[in-house]
Write a protein that holds these residues in place. Sequence first.
Motif, PDB file in Angstrom:
ATOM      1  N   ALA A 131     -46.039  51.405  13.385  1.00  0.00           N
ATOM      2  CA  ALA A 131     -46.472  50.389  14.139  1.00  0.00           C
ATOM      3  C   ALA A 131     -46.701  48.987  13.316  1.00  0.00           C
ATOM      4  CB  ALA A 131     -47.702  50.675  15.017  1.00  0.00           C
ATOM      5  N   GLU A 132     -47.293  49.258  12.332  1.00  0.00           N
ATOM      6  CA  GLU A 132     -47.467  48.019  11.372  1.00  0.00           C
ATOM      7  C   GLU A 132     -46.126  47.295  11.026  1.00  0.00           C
ATOM      8  OE1 GLU A 132     -49.994  48.719   7.702  1.00  0.00           O
ATOM      9  OE2 GLU A 132     -51.228  49.894   9.013  1.00  0.00           O
ATOM     10  N   LEU A 133     -45.060  48.186  10.601  1.00  0.00           N
ATOM     11  CA  LEU A 133     -43.835  47.679  10.371  1.00  0.00           C
ATOM     12  C   LEU A 133     -43.125  46.994  11.641  1.00  0.00           C
ATOM     13  CD1 LEU A 133     -42.418  50.454   7.989  1.00  0.00           C
ATOM     14  CD2 LEU A 133     -42.825  48.125   7.407  1.00  0.00           C
ATOM     15  N   PHE A 134     -43.328  47.811  12.639  1.00  0.00           N
ATOM     16  CA  PHE A 134     -42.749  47.258  13.990  1.00  0.00           C
ATOM     17  C   PHE A 134     -43.355  45.965  14.379  1.00  0.00           C
ATOM     18  CE2 PHE A 134     -42.477  47.106  18.663  1.00  0.00           C
ATOM     19  CZ  PHE A 134     -41.142  47.186  18.942  1.00  0.00           C
ATOM     20  N   ASP A 135     -44.573  45.622  14.015  1.00  0.00           N
ATOM     21  CA  ASP A 135     -45.403  44.500  14.420  1.00  0.00           C
ATOM     22  C   ASP A 135     -44.675  43.161  13.567  1.00  0.00           C
ATOM     23  OD1 ASP A 135     -47.396  43.053  15.714  1.00  0.00           O
ATOM     24  OD2 ASP A 135     -48.272  42.892  13.800  1.00  0.00           O
ATOM     25  N   GLN A 136     -44.431  43.610  12.235  1.00  0.00           N
ATOM     26  CA  GLN A 136     -43.972  42.605  11.259  1.00  0.00           C
ATOM     27  C   GLN A 136     -42.544  42.198  11.684  1.00  0.00           C
ATOM     28  OE1 GLN A 136     -44.212  44.278   7.229  1.00  0.00           O
ATOM     29  NE2 GLN A 136     -46.219  44.836   7.514  1.00  0.00           N
ATOM     30  N   TYR A 137     -41.714  43.413  12.285  1.00  0.00           N
ATOM     31  CA  TYR A 137     -40.253  43.175  12.895  1.00  0.00           C
ATOM     32  C   TYR A 137     -40.351  42.260  13.890  1.00  0.00           C
ATOM     33  CZ  TYR A 137     -36.191  44.585  15.552  1.00  0.00           C
ATOM     34  OH  TYR A 137     -35.297  44.455  16.293  1.00  0.00           O
ATOM     35  N   ARG A 138     -41.115  42.402  14.847  1.00  0.00           N
ATOM     36  CA  ARG A 138     -41.428  41.441  15.983  1.00  0.00           C
ATOM     37  C   ARG A 138     -41.767  39.948  15.619  1.00  0.00           C
ATOM     38  NH1 ARG A 138     -44.775  41.974  20.064  1.00  0.00           N
ATOM     39  NH2 ARG A 138     -43.452  41.390  21.222  1.00  0.00           N
TER      40      ARG A 138
END
Length: 153
Positions: free
Chosen positions: A16-23
């Motif tokens: 989720a942390e990586l996905f937030d950075q991706y967004r």
Amino acid sequence: MLSIREAGLPDLDKVAELFDQYRCFYEQSSDLALAKRFIGDRMANNESVILVAEGEGGELAGFTQLYPSFSSISAAPSYILNDLYVAVAYRRQGLGRALLEGASKLASSKGAVALELSTAEDNRNAQALYESLGWVRDQQFRHYELTIEKADE
């Protein structure tokens, strides 16, 4: 040494942390709760396959998310590679390539006939990476998208 593996529910917080950075990379506002809810739903409902690049210490350096689909023409499964992200500190180390190769192996093991993705016209670095791995730009079909307005509840 980094390894590529399939993520599971125990990885939810880190993914989720990586996905937030991706967004955020795609100019969305940071919203870790939304990222965790979205990724958690995909994992819990088996709606996607998420591969992660994991370091020896257990840190996650990047991910790719694949959505199952089908090719009607081939009458066979395929995957849409919707997300690919490598954390800033780990870029230029071959992780994007490793994640794409992992996605290809996973798709092959599941009997898929194709992987599909789309990228921005100006994302030359990503295009060069994809093409170096044998991805071919579609010259036959145009990609269209229709934005759907949320229904009033």
